[in-house]
Design a protein around this motif. Structure first.
Motif, PDB file in Angstrom:
ATOM      1  N   TYR A  60     -27.316 -13.067  -3.853  1.00 24.16           N
ATOM      2  CA  TYR A  60     -27.097 -14.487  -3.067  1.00 24.16           C
ATOM      3  C   TYR A  60     -25.342 -14.773  -3.541  1.00 24.16           C
ATOM      4  O   TYR A  60     -25.497 -16.015  -2.379  1.00 24.16           O
ATOM      5  CB  TYR A  60     -27.510 -15.176  -3.752  1.00 24.16           C
ATOM      6  CG  TYR A  60     -29.431 -15.528  -3.216  1.00 24.16           C
ATOM      7  CD1 TYR A  60     -29.632 -14.370  -2.933  1.00 24.16           C
ATOM      8  CD2 TYR A  60     -29.999 -15.455  -5.058  1.00 24.16           C
ATOM      9  CE1 TYR A  60     -30.886 -14.825  -2.689  1.00 24.16           C
ATOM     10  CE2 TYR A  60     -31.244 -15.909  -4.356  1.00 24.16           C
ATOM     11  CZ  TYR A  60     -31.914 -15.328  -3.238  1.00 24.16           C
ATOM     12  OH  TYR A  60     -33.401 -15.172  -3.618  1.00 24.16           O
ATOM     13  N   HIS A  77     -29.253 -18.493   0.435  1.00 22.71           N
ATOM     14  CA  HIS A  77     -28.848 -19.336  -0.424  1.00 22.71           C
ATOM     15  C   HIS A  77     -27.806 -20.297  -0.447  1.00 22.71           C
ATOM     16  O   HIS A  77     -26.779 -20.646  -0.298  1.00 22.71           O
ATOM     17  CB  HIS A  77     -28.531 -18.044  -1.248  1.00 22.71           C
ATOM     18  CG  HIS A  77     -28.545 -18.453  -2.456  1.00 22.71           C
ATOM     19  ND1 HIS A  77     -29.406 -19.156  -3.376  1.00 22.71           N
ATOM     20  CD2 HIS A  77     -27.947 -19.030  -4.522  1.00 22.71           C
ATOM     21  CE1 HIS A  77     -29.872 -19.306  -4.238  1.00 22.71           C
ATOM     22  NE2 HIS A  77     -28.803 -19.259  -4.926  1.00 22.71           N
ATOM     23  N   GLU A 122     -34.213 -17.793   0.490  1.00 21.68           N
ATOM     24  CA  GLU A 122     -32.798 -17.974  -0.617  1.00 21.68           C
ATOM     25  C   GLU A 122     -33.418 -19.566  -1.166  1.00 21.68           C
ATOM     26  O   GLU A 122     -32.231 -19.273  -2.292  1.00 21.68           O
ATOM     27  CB  GLU A 122     -31.976 -17.171  -0.066  1.00 21.68           C
ATOM     28  CG  GLU A 122     -32.254 -16.204   0.594  1.00 21.68           C
ATOM     29  CD  GLU A 122     -31.413 -15.466   1.679  1.00 21.68           C
ATOM     30  OE1 GLU A 122     -30.487 -16.610   1.501  1.00 21.68           O
ATOM     31  OE2 GLU A 122     -31.278 -14.419   1.732  1.00 21.68           O
TER      32      GLU A 122
END
Lengths: 631, 122, 282, 147, 359, 151
Positions: B102, E41, E358
Motif C-alpha cells: 500500500y 489506500h 485497500e
C-alpha cells in the motif's frame, strides 16, 4: 555475340580460379569487383543486342564442346559421389550412381549425337542473365567486406575466403550457362554445377551443422538431378532431340513426353526447394549471409523455377500444367503459413522465398501469357528485393549479433540507414505499386479461373502481409538527438543502395520493362501500356499514376515526419504507470519492470514442427498426383 | 466476541493453522491490534459452515512472525498488509511486497503503531 | 477527363459522406441504447477539434504512417471512383492498413503493439474473403474492373448471395464493429484501450479518422456494386446492410481474435468457396 | 474559416478521460452514470476515451494518495493541450472525509492545476454535467487566451 | 515465443478503479500476472483515532460508495453489539430494505460493467438505465443517490411513508420486469456465453481454500451467504442463497443476476413485514472495552468488521476485511492461462472493489 | 442476437434521456443538496462543528463566524440534524460547480456577553453577503450554468 556469351559464362569461372590461387585479399577484391562490373556491362550489352536464335558453340582446343561437357558431367558426378562417400551418405551415393548409370546409357546408347545448337538467347534467358549477372555481382561485392568481418568474428587462422569466392563466382558462371543453354545436356551440366557449388558454399563454415545441412542439400539436389536425367530421357524418347527450342516449339507430345517434362519439373521443384524439399534451403541458412542471398535471389532456386518456366510451353494445356499450378500454389500458402511462426529473420526470408517461388511455379502452371508474365516479373522483382533483404539481415546480424526479428526492435534508433533500407526492402516485397505486389496481382488475376489455386493464393497473400508488416513495423523507432551516426563500409553501402534504388526505380519502370522484354515473348501480349499503366480486358494496374500519387504522398509524409522536432515526443501510454529508468515502468513492489513486446507467432495454429510433416505429406501427395496427371 | 478463541504461539501457529485447514476451515482474514508498547495481537479468523473460530497470537513486533501463506495462499495479501501497517516481518511469505503493498516511500511513519499519532492536517 | 472529375468527386465526397455516416451511426447506436445521442455532425466536430490539438507522438514514424494511411485510403477511394481494378483498389487500401500497423508497432507501447498484432490477424481474416469476392465478381463480369459491373443487367447479388454474406464479415471487421472490434474499438472500453490507435493523438488521430471515413465509403461502395442495376435498390441494400451492421454491433459481445480467425476462415471462406463453385459451374 | 470551425468544435467535442484517484467509487459510478441513457452526455459530444492521449478533459474523482499522485501527474502530462481538469466530489476537491488519513495527500489541486471543482459526496450526475459545461466555458476561455 | 509485458492499470478504461496487474503474455495467453495495489489506500482505519465512533459511521460508509449502506450496517451492528444496544425492529427491517436496494443497484451496475468488459456496450447501457430507478428510490427515500447515510448507531435516520412504500413496490415491479427481459441475453446469448462459459474457472475446492467470498464462492458451488446467519432484520425473512456450480465467469454472472431478482423479492418481503415502531434507540456513553467480530453479506460477499473498544469515544482498533480483499487471491489463481481478452472479464467477474480492498 | 428485441424496443420508444440541463427534473423534496446557514438563527454553540464527520465546519464564538469548507463537506446532513436552533438547511438541489475553491464564511452576531450588547449592530448588514473571498467567481459560474439551462 559469342564473345559476350563466353564472357558471361567463362569469365566468372576464370575469376573464380584467380581468387582461389592468388591468395591476396587485394587481388581478390579487385578481381571480384572487376568481374562484377564486367558481368554487369556484358549482360547489359547482351540485352542491347537483343534476342538471338540458338547458336552452336564450336570446339575448344580441338575437342568438341559437347564432348567436353559430357566429360565434365561425369567428372562432376564423380566428385559428388566422392563427397557422398566422404560424408557416408547413401542417398547421395545412390542418386549419383543412378544418374551416372542412366546418363552413361543415355549418352552412349540412346542419343544420336547430332550437332545441337548449345546456346540460345530468348527473352527469358536474357532477363535471367541480367538478374544473375547484376544481382549476383552485387552480392559478391557485398561479400568482400562481409567475409572479412565474418572471419574476424570466427578467429580463423587461415583465411578460407579463396575457396569461398571460388565457388561464389563459379556459381554465377554456372547460372549464366544454365539460363543460356539450348542443349538439354548442357542445361543438365550447369544444373549439376550449381548443385555442387551450393553444397560447397552451404558447408563453407565447416561446423557440424553446416556439414549436416550441406549434405542434406546435396542429396535433395541429387534427387533432383536424377529426376532431371529421367525426365530428359523420357522427353528424348518421344521427341528424339536434345534441342530445347525444338522441344518447346513442338508443344506437348503425349503422355510419356509430358511425364518426362513432369520429371524435369520435379527436378526444378527440388532446386527451387518447393515443399517437401524446403528443408535444404532452410538448412542453407547456416552459410554466411551472402551465400543465402545468392541462393535465394538470383541463383540456385531461380535455376529451379527457370527450368519449370522454361518448359512451360511443353506442357501447356495438359493436366500436368494444372498439377504444377496446384503444387506451386500449395507451396505458396503452406510456406507463408510456416513463416507466420518464425521469429528468425533469415528463416522468415527463407520461407518467404520458397513461398514466392511457389507462386512463380504456380504461374508457370497456369501457363497463360498473363501468368507467364507474372512469373517473369516476380523472378525479377523478387530477386532484387530478396537479395536486398538478405544483405540487410547480414548487415544487421553483424551489427547487433542476432538475426531474430524480436532483437531488431527499434533498430532505427541505432542503425538508421540499414533500418530504413530494410524497411523499404520489406515494403517492396509487400505493397503496391512495387513490382512484387504487381506480379502477385497479375498472378491472382491469372489464377482466377482456377478455384483451387485462387483460394490458396487468397489465403497465402493474406499470410504474407502478416509476416512482413510486423517485421517492418518493429524496426521503426525514434532516434535520439545527437545519436552516433551509423558507419557502413563502402562496399556494403554500395550494393545495398543500388539494390534499394533498383527495387524502387525498376518497379516504376515496370510498364517499359514489360513492353520491351516481356511482351515480345507472346503472340498475344496480355497487356497494353498506356499512360504508364498496364491495361488488360480483365483489369489494369496503374503503375506510374500510383507511383506518382503514392510517391508524392509518401514524400509529403516524410516531410511531415521529418519536421518531428517541432512535435512533442512523449512516453508511450502505460496505463498511467510511470516510466521508470530507460525502457521500464514502475510496476509491482515499486520495481522497474522492463518493457517488452513480442509478436504473435500463433504457436497453436502455425507451429513449424506440427505443420511441416502435414504439409510435406500433402505436398508429396500433390506431386504424385501431378506426375500421375501427366500420364 | 462470537466464536471460539484458541490461543496459539509463534511456535505452533503454523501447525494450528494447518490443523484448521485439514479440518475444512476457510481462512477469513486476520485482525491485528496493538498489544502493549511493542506487542502486536493477531487474530486469525476461520469459518466453517458459518461457524467462526479465532486463533489468537500475541507477538513482539521486532521478531519475525511465521507466515501461514504457505498453508493458505490467501494469507499473502493480509500478511503483506500487516507488514505495511505495523512494520513487522513475516518469515516465508510467498510473495513479499516488502512494505510496498500500500505504501510508497513517502510514508515514513508506521501507520498503526499508536505512539506515532497522526496529527490532523490543516 | 471524366475520370478525373469522378476522382475529384470521390476524394471530396468521400470524407464528407464518411463523416456523415459516422455521425448517423453514433446517433442510431444511441437510439438502440435508448439514448438521445450526439448531433449528426459530431464526427466533423471531433476531427476538427483533433486538428486543433497539440502535436504529440511517441515516434516520428507515426507521423509518416498516419499520413500514408490517409493518402492510401484516399487513393483507393479515388481509384474506386475512377472505376479501376478491384484487386488494385484493394491492394492500395492494404497499403494504408499495413502502414497503420507499422505505425502502431513503431511505438514502444504494449497496447499499440498488441493492437497491431490483432490488426494483422484481422487483415489475415478479411483479406482472403475480399479477394474471393473480387474473384466472384470477375467470374460474373469477366473482368476485375468496376466498369464491367455497371454493364450488368442483373444485380451481382442474384449470383453472389453467399459472397455478399461473406463480405459482411469483412465489412464488420473493416468498420471495426462488434463482434470484431479487437484491434481498436470505437467505444474505447477495451482491454487494449484503443489498440492500434492508442499512441496516435491530436492531428494524427484526425488523419486516421479521415482515412477511416474513406475506408467506410470504400467498403460501402463495394457493397453498392452488388446492386448496380438500380439506384433505388442500391440505396435500400446499403441502408439495410448498414443498419444490420449497427444492429449486430449492438446485440453482440466482442469476441476474441482466435474465434474470429476460425469463424471467418471456416464460415466466410466456406460460403465464398461454395458460391464460387456455383459460379464456376454456372 | 477552418480555424474558427476548429475553435467552435472544441466546445462541441470534449473527450473525457476519467481517472479514479482513490475514490470510494461513489463519484466514479456517478461519472459512469453520466454516460448512460438517462443522462447521456454524448449529447454534448462527450466520449469517454479512457486514454489520456485522446482526451481533452480529465475527470478526477477521489483523494490523492502518495502512490496515485504520480499516476495522476503522468496522465495529466500525457494529455495534449488544450486540456481541462475537473475535480469531482469532496475527495477530489480537498480530500473530503479522508483528508487527515495518513496516506492521503489531499485534493487533486495538490498535484495538478484544477479548472473546475464539483462539490458533492458523491456529486450527482447533474452536478457532473454542470461541471463539464463550466469546464467547457473555461476551456474556451483558455483557448482564447492562448491565441 | 515472444513475451509481451502489459501494464494493466492503474488507469485503464475497463478497470473502473486503479489497480495494477503486470501481465506477461505470449500470443495473448497470460503466463503470469503480478498485482500491485495501493492506489486507493487511504488508511481510514486509522481515522478512528481522531473521529469519534459516531462520526466513523460516515467514514465507514465511504469505504466503498457502492455498498456504503451495508458497510454502515456492519459497523453499526458491531458498535451496537459492543455497547449492548437493542435496535428497534422497524429500524432493522428498514436496514434490510435499503441494503437490498443497494445490492440491487450494485449488481445491476456490475452486470453493466461486466457486459462492457466483453464489449457489449448496449447491454451495459440497458442495465444502467434500469438501475437509475433504484437510484431514484434511494434519492427519494434517503436524500442521496449513492451514499445514503441513513444509519446511526442504534437505528436509522430516515423513514418510509406509506406512499413511498407503494411507490417503491411499483418501481420494484418495473425493475424486476425489465431485468427479467435481459435474462436471456446475459444467460443464453451465444456471444455472451462464448465469452463467459469456461472462462476463469474456479473449482469448488480452490474457491474454498483460496478464501473466496460472496458470488465468487457461490458461483463455484459453495452455499455460503452471511444472510443465512439471520443478522438484523434478516431473521424475519425467508432466504435461500443463490448457488451455481460451474465456477466460471458465466456462473458468477448468473449468481449475481439471480440475486438481483432475489433482492427485489427480499425488498417486497421486508416491506410486507415492516413493523411499526421507533426508528432508533437512544445511545449513551462510549463503547466499552472489548472486541467485536461482525459479519454481513455485501453485494460482493462477506464483509468482516473487527472492532476493539477502549472505553473512550475513539475506538482502539477498527479493522475492515472486505469481500474483494478475499477474492483477490482466487483472481490471481484464475488469470494465468487465460487469453488477454478474457482478463477484464475475469477481473470483473469477482466484482472487484479496490476501494473496499485497500480502505 | 438475443438482445435484438430490447434494442428494437429502444429504437421505437422515445429515448430515456433526461435533457438536463435544458429541462430540469423536479428535485426530490428531501435531497441533501447545498448546505447553507441561516446565520441569524445561529447561536454559535459549535455542535455542528463537533458532530461533522468530515470536520469541515469551524465556529468561532468570539468572532461570530461560521466557516464551512463546501469542498470538504460530505453532505451527510448530520450538522443540520443536530443543530439545536435548526438554522442549518440543505437545499434540494446540488451545489453548483466552481472554478475556484471557496470558503463559506458567514459572520453573524455571537450571543453577546451582556455588556457588549449594542456593539455589533453596525457590521451585521454588510456581512450578510456570503463568501467575501472569490465572491465574483462564484457568482459568474452559476450564471453561465443558468444560461445553459435556459437555452
Amino acid at each position: 555475340m559469342s564473345n559476350l556469351l563466353f564472357l558471361l559464362i567463362l569469365l566468372p569461372a576464370v575469376a573464380a580460379l584467380v581468387c582461389y590461387f592468388v591468395r591476396s585479399s587485394a587481388v581478390r577484391t579487385l578481381t571480384v569487383v572487376a568481374t562484377g562490373a564486367i558481368l554487369t556491362i556484358a549482360s547489359l550489352a547482351l540485352l542491347g543486342q537483343g534476342t538471338f536464335e540458338p547458336l552452336a558453340v564450336g570446339s575448344f582446343l580441338g575437342i568438341s564442346s559437347d564432348f567436353l561437357v559430357t566429360i565434365l558431367d561425369f567428372a562432376l558426378l564423380g566428385v559428388i559421389f566422392a563427397y557422398g562417400i566422404k560424408h557416408k551418405n547413401l542417398l547421395i551415393q545412390g542418386f549419383t550412381l543412378a544418374q551416372a548409370v542412366l546418363l552413361a546409357w543415355f549418352e552412349l546408347v540412346v542419343v544420336e549425337h547430332a550437332a545441337v545448337p548449345a546456346l540460345v538467347g530468348d527473352q527469358l534467358s536474357l532477363i535471367m542473365v541480367l538478374v544473375v549477372s547484376i544481382i549476383g555481382s552485387l552480392i559478391c561485392i557485398f561479400a568482400i567486406p562481409y567475409m572479412k568481418e565474418h572471419e574476424e568474428h570466427l578467429h580463423l587462422k587461415k583465411s578460407r575466403q579463396p575457396r569461398f569466392f571460388l565457388f561464389l563466382l563459379l556459381f554465377l558462371g554456372a547460372m549464366n550457362g544454365l539460363v543460356l543453354s539450348n542443349n538439354i545436356l548442357w542445361l543438365y551440366f550447369f544444373f549439376e554445377v550449381t548443385t555442387l557449388c551450393s553444397f560447397m558454399l552451404i558447408g563453407h563454415d565447416a561446423t557440424e551443422i553446416a556439414t549436416k545441412n550441406s549434405v542434406r542439400a546435396l542429396w535433395m539436389n541429387s534427387l533432383g538431378g536424377l529426376a532431371f536425367v529421367v525426365g530428359m530421357m523420357l522427353v528424348y524418347s518421344k521427341t528424339a532431340t536434345l534441342d530445347i527450342s525444338a522441344i518447346l516449339a513442338a508443344g506437348p507430345q503425349g503422355a510419356l513426353m509430358v511425364t518426362g517434362i513432369g520429371f524435369l519439373c520435379l527436378a526444378g521443384f527440388t532446386k527451387a526447394a518447393q515443399i517437401p524439399f524446403q528443408s535444404w534451403l532452410l538448412g542453407a541458412m547456416v552459410a554466411p549471409t551472402p551465400v543465402s542471398a545468392l541462393l535465394h535471389s538470383s541463383t540456385m532456386v531461380k535455376a529451379g523455377v527457370y527450368v519449370v518456366l522454361r518448359f512451360a510451353p511443353a506442357y501447356v494445356g495438359t493436366l500436368l500444367s494444372d498439377g504444377v499450378a496446384v503444387c506451386g500454389a500449395f507451396t505458396f500458402v503452406a510456406c507463408a503459413a510456416l513463416c507466420i511462426g518464425q521469429s528468425n529473420g533469415k528463416k522468415i526470408l527463407a520461407y518467404s522465398t520458397v513461398s514466392n517461388l511457389g507462386l512463380i511455379i504456380c504461374c508457370a502452371g497456369i501457363n497463360t501469357p498473363l501468368a507467364i508474365t507474372a512469373a517473369v516479373m516476380l523472378i525479377i522483382f523478387h530477386a532484387i528485393s530478396k537479395s536486398l533483404l538478405f544483405l540487410c539481415v547480414g548487415t544487421i546480424e553483424q551489427a547487433i549479433g542476432s538475426r531474430d526479428i524480436e532483437d531488431m526492435r527499434g533498430l532505427y534508433a541505432k542503425y538508421p540507414r540499414t533500418a530504413t533500407i530494410t524497411i523499404i526492402g520489406i515494403l517492396t516485397m509487400l505493397l503496391p505499386p512495387f513490382g512484387v505486389l504487381m506480379s502477385k496481382w497479375m498472378a491472382i488475376e491469372a489464377a482466377s479461373s482456377n478455384i483451387y489455386v485462387i483460394v490458396m493464393l487468397a489465403m497465402g497473400s493474406a499470410l504474407t502481409v502478416v509476416y512482413w508488416a510486423r517485421w517492418g513495423g518493429s524496426l521503426m523507432a525514434t532516434r535520439a538527438e545527437g545519436a552516433v551516426p551509423e558507419k557502413q563500409a563502402a562496399l556494403i553501402r554500395m550494393p545495398l543502395t543500388v539494390l534499394c534504388l533498383g527495387a524502387v526505380v525498376l518497379s516504376m519502370a515496370s510498364p517499359w520493362i514489360y513492353n520491351s522484354m516481356l511482351a515480345p515473348m507472346f503472340n498475344a501480349p496480355p497487356f497494353t501500356v498506356s499512360l504508364g499503366s498496364l491495361d488488360a480486358a480483365t483489369g489494369s494496374f496503374a503503375v506510374v499514376p500510383l507511383f506518382i500519387v503514392l510517391g508524392l504522398g509518401a514524400l509529403y509524409a516524410v516531410k511531415a515526419a521529418s519536421g518531428f522536432r517541432k512535435v512533442k515526443i512523449v512516453a508511450p501510454y502505460l496505463s498511467g504507470s510511470n516510466v521508470g529508468e530507460e525502457g521500464t515502468y514502475i510496476g509491482p513492489m515499486n520495481g522497474h519492470v522492463p518493457f517488452a513486446a513480442g509478436n504473435m507467432y500463433l504457436g497453436e495454429l502455425f507451429a513449424e514442427g506440427k505443420l511441416t510433416p502435414i504439409f510435406n505429406a500433402l505436398a508429396v501427395a500433390l506431386i504424385v498426383l501431378m506426375l500421375g496427371g501427366a500420364l | 466476541m462470537i466464536g471460539k478463541v484458541i490461543d496459539v504461539t509463534v511456535d505452533n501457529v503454523v501447525g494450528e493453522v494447518m490443523k484448521m485447514k485439514n479440518d475444512g476451515h476457510r481462512l477469513v482474514t486476520f485482525s491485528t491490534y496493538q498489544e502493549g508498547e511493542d506487542g502486536l495481537g493477531i487474530l486469525y479468523h476461520f469459518d466453517k459452515e458459518l461457524e467462526t473460530t479465532h486463533l489468537r497470537m500475541t507477538v513482539k513486533r521486532d521478531a519475525p512472525i511465521p507466515s501461514v501463506s504457505g498453508v493458505y495462499f490467501a494469507a499473502l495479501l493480509v500478511e503483506n498488509e500487516i507488514r505495511d501497517q505495523w512494520d513487522v516481518k513475516f518469515d516465508g511469505l510467498v510473495l513479499d511486497f516488502n512494505r510496498s503493498l500500500y505504501l510508497d516511500p513517502e510514508v515514513t511513519q508506521v501507520p498503526l503503531v499508536s505512539n506515532v499519532k497522526i496529527e490532523p492536517k490543516k | 477527363m471524366e475520370t478525373l472529375i469522378l476522382v475529384i468527386i470521390g476524394l471530396v465526397a468521400g470524407p464528407l459522406l464518411g463523416g456523415l455516416i459516422a455521425g448517423l451511426d453514433r446517433r442510431v447506436t444511441a437510439w438502440f441504447q435508448s439514448r438521445q445521442g450526439p448531433p449528426i455532425m459530431q464526427a466533423f466536430y471531433d476531427v476538427a477539434k483533433l486538428f486543433g490539438k497539440e502535436k504529440m507522438v511517441v515516434n516520428q514514424w507515426q507521423i509518416l504512417c498516419a499520413w500514408v494511411y490517409m493518402i492510401a485510403a484516399a487513393a483507393s477511394v479515388g481509384l474506386f471512383f475512377a472505376q479501376g481494378d478491384l484487386l488494385l483498389i484493394f491492394f492500395v487500401q492494404a497499403v494504408g492498413a499495413v502502414f497503420l500497423v507499422m505505425g502502431a508497432m513503431s511505438a514502444k507501447s504494449p497496447y499499440s503493439q498488441v493492437g497491431a498484432q490483432r490488426e494483422l490477424m484481422q487483415i489475415l481474416a478479411y483479406e482472403p474473403v475480399l479477394i474471393l469476392v473480387f474473384v466472384g465478381i470477375y467470374l460474373v463480369t469477366g473482368s476485375f474492373s468496376i466498369e464491367a459491373v455497371w454493364q450488368l443487367d442483373q444485380p451481382l447479388l442474384a449470383k453472389m448471395p453467399l459472397l455478399y454474406l461473406a463480405l459482411g464479415y469483412a465489412l464488420t471487421i473493416k468498420l471495426r464493429k462488434s463482434p470484431f472490434d479487437f484491434s481498436t474499438s470505437h467505444h474505447g472500453h477495451q482491454e487494449l484501450v484503443k489498440g492500434v490507435l492508442t499512441e496516435y493523438s491530436g492531428p494524427y488521430l484526425a488523419l486516421i479518422e479521415i482515412a477511416h471515413w474513406y475506408e467506410t465509403v470504400l467498403v460501402l461502395g463495394l457493397c453498392a456494386l452488388f446492386w448496380s442495376t438500380n439506384v433505388a435498390y442500391m440505396a435500400v441494400l446499403l441502408l439495410a446492410t448498414y443498419m444490420l451492421e449497427i444492429l449486430v454491433d449492438n446485440t453482440m459481445a466482442r469476441m476474441t481474435w482466435r474465434w474470429m480467425l476460425k469463424r471467418v476462415w471456416l464460415l466466410g471462406m466456406g460460403m465464398s468457396v461454395v458460391n464460387l463453385i456455383w459460379l464456376y459451374a454456372g | 474559416m477552418f480555424g474558427s470551425f476548429i475553435k467552435k468544435s472544441r466546445a462541441k467535442s470534449p473527450w473525457i478521460i476519467h481517472f479514479d484517484c482513490g475514490s470510494c467509487n461513489g463519484c466514479d459510478i456517478e461519472v459512469l452514470a453520466c454516460l448512460t441513457p438517462l443522462y447521456d452526455v454524448e449529447r454534448f459530444g462527450v466520449v469517454n476515451v479512457g486514454n489520456p492521449k485522446h482526451a481533452d478533459v480529465l475527470l478526477v474523482t477521489g483523494t490523492v494518495n502518495h502512490r496515485n499522485k504520480k499516476v495522476l501527474k503522468n496522465i495529466y502530462d500525457q494529455m495534449p493541450e488544450p486540456k481541462a481538469v475537473i475535480a469531482i466530489g469532496a475527495c477530489g476537491n480537498t480530500g473530503g472525509v479522508f483528508r487527515e488519513a495518513y496516506n492521503v495527500v489531499g485534493g487533486v489541486d495538490q498535484v495538478i492545476p484544477v479548472d473546475v471543482y464539483v462539490p458533492g459526496c458523491p456529486a450527482k450526475p447533474e452536478a457532473i454535467i454542470d461541471g463539464v459545461v463550466v469546464g467547457l466555458g473555461k476551456f474556451a476561455q483558455k483557448v482564447e487566451e492562448a491565441d | 515465443m515472444a513475451t509481451t509485458v502489459i501494464p494493466f492499470g492503474p488507469q485503464h478504461p475497463v478497470l473502473p478503479e486503479p489497480v495494477h496487474l503486470t501481465l506477461k503474455v505470449e500470443d495473448e495467453i497470460v503466463k503470469e500476472a503480478i498485482p500491485a495495489l495501493g492506489y486507493v489506500h487511504r488508511g481510514l482505519e486509522k481515522l478512528a483515532d481522531i473521529r469519534d465512533y459516531h462520526q466513523m459511521i460516515q467514514v465507514c460508509e465511504r469505504v466503498c460508495g457502492i455498498c456504503s449502506m451495508i458497510h454502515a450496517v456492519c459497523y453499526s451492528q458491531a458498535i451496537e453489539e459492543l455497547m449492548g444496544v437493542e435496535v428497534p425492529k422497524r429500524a432493522q427491517v428498514l436496514r434490510v430494505i435499503w441494503s437490498e436496494l443497494h445490492r440491487t443497484h450494485s449488481h445491476l451496475l456490475w452486470l453493466g460493467l461486466f457486459a462492457d468488459a466483453f464489449g457489449f456496450e448496449s447491454l451495459f447501457m440497458q442495465f444502467w438505465k434500469i438501475r437509475e430507478r433504484i437510484m431514484d428510490i434511494n434519492e427519494a427515500t434517503t436524500g442521496s443517490r449513492v451514499i445514503v447515510s441513513v444509519n446511526v448507531i442504534g437505528g436509522v435516520r430516515a423513514d418510509l411513508s406509506p406512499e413511498q412504500i407503494r411507490w417503491i413496490l411499483s418501481e420494484v415491479d418495473i425493475v424486476e420486469k425489465e431485468v427479467r427481459a435481459l435474462q436471456d441475453t446475459i444467460m443464453n446469448d451465444y456471444t455472451v456465453k462464448a465469452r463467459t462459459v469456461g472462462v476463469g474457472v474456479l473449482s469448488k475446492e480452490n474457491a474454498y481454500l483460496l478464501g473466496a467470498a460472496g458470488p465468487t464462492l457461490r458461483g463455484s458451488g459453495v452455499a455460503q451467504d452471511m444472510r443465512m446467519l439471520g443478522y438484523g432484520g434478516y431473521s424475519e425473512i425467508d432466504f435461500e442463497p443463490v448457488v451455481e456450480t460451474s465456477g466460471d465467469c458465466w456462473a458468477r454472472s448468473t449468481v449475481r443476476f439471480r440475486e438481483t431478482l432475489q433482492s427485489m423479492d427480499l425488498v417486497r418481503q421486508a416491506i410486507a413485514k415492516l413493523p411499526e415502531g421507533e426508528l432508533a434507540a437512544k445511545v449513551k456513553g462510549n463503547p466499552p472495552e472489548g472486541e467485536v467480530y461482525t459479519r454481513v453479506e455485501q453485494p460482493r460477499g462477506e464483509c468482516v468488521y473487527y472492532i476493539k473498544g477502549n472505553g473512550t469515544k475513539h475506538l482502539d482498533r477498527l479493522r475492515i476485511r472486505t469481500p474483494t480483499f478475499a477474492n483477490i487471491p482466487p483472481l490471481l489463481a484464475m488469470l494465468p492461462g487465460c487469453e488477454l481478452a478474457d482478463v477484464p472479464v475475469i477481473v470483473l467477474s469477482i466484482d472487484p472493489c479496490i476501494s473496499c480492498t485497500e480502505r | 442476437m438475443l438482445f435484438t428485441p430490447t434494442v428494437i424496443k429502444n429504437l421505437l420508444k422515445k429515448p430515456a434521456t433526461r435533457l438536463y440541463p435544458f429541462t430540469v427534473r423536479e428535485p426530490f423534496p428531501n435531497y441533501r443538496g447545498e448546505l447553507y446557514i441561516d446565520i441569524d438563527g445561529c447561536i454559535f454553540c459549535g455542535t455542528c462543528s463537533r458532530k461533522c464527520p468530515s470536520q469541515c465546519i469551524e465556529v468561532d464564538k468570539n468572532e461570530g463566524t461560521w466557516t464551512c469548507n463546501p469542498h470538504a463537506c460530505v453532505y451527510c446532513g448530520i450538522c443540520r440534524d443536530s443543530c439545536p436552533t435548526k438554522c442549518l438547511h440543505m437545499k434540494d438541489v446540488h451545489r453548483k460547480p466552481m472554478t475556484e475553491r471557496i470558503m463559506m464564511v458567514e459572520k453573524g452576531e455571537p450571543p453577546k456577553p451582556k455588556k457588549k450588547a449594542a456593539a455589533a449592530e453596525a457590521p451585521k448588514a454588510a456581512d450578510k453577503k456570503a463568501e467575501p473571498a472569490k465572491a465574483d467567481d462564484k457568482k459568474a459560474e452559476p450564471a453561465t450554468a443558468d444560461k445553459a439551462k435556459k437555452k
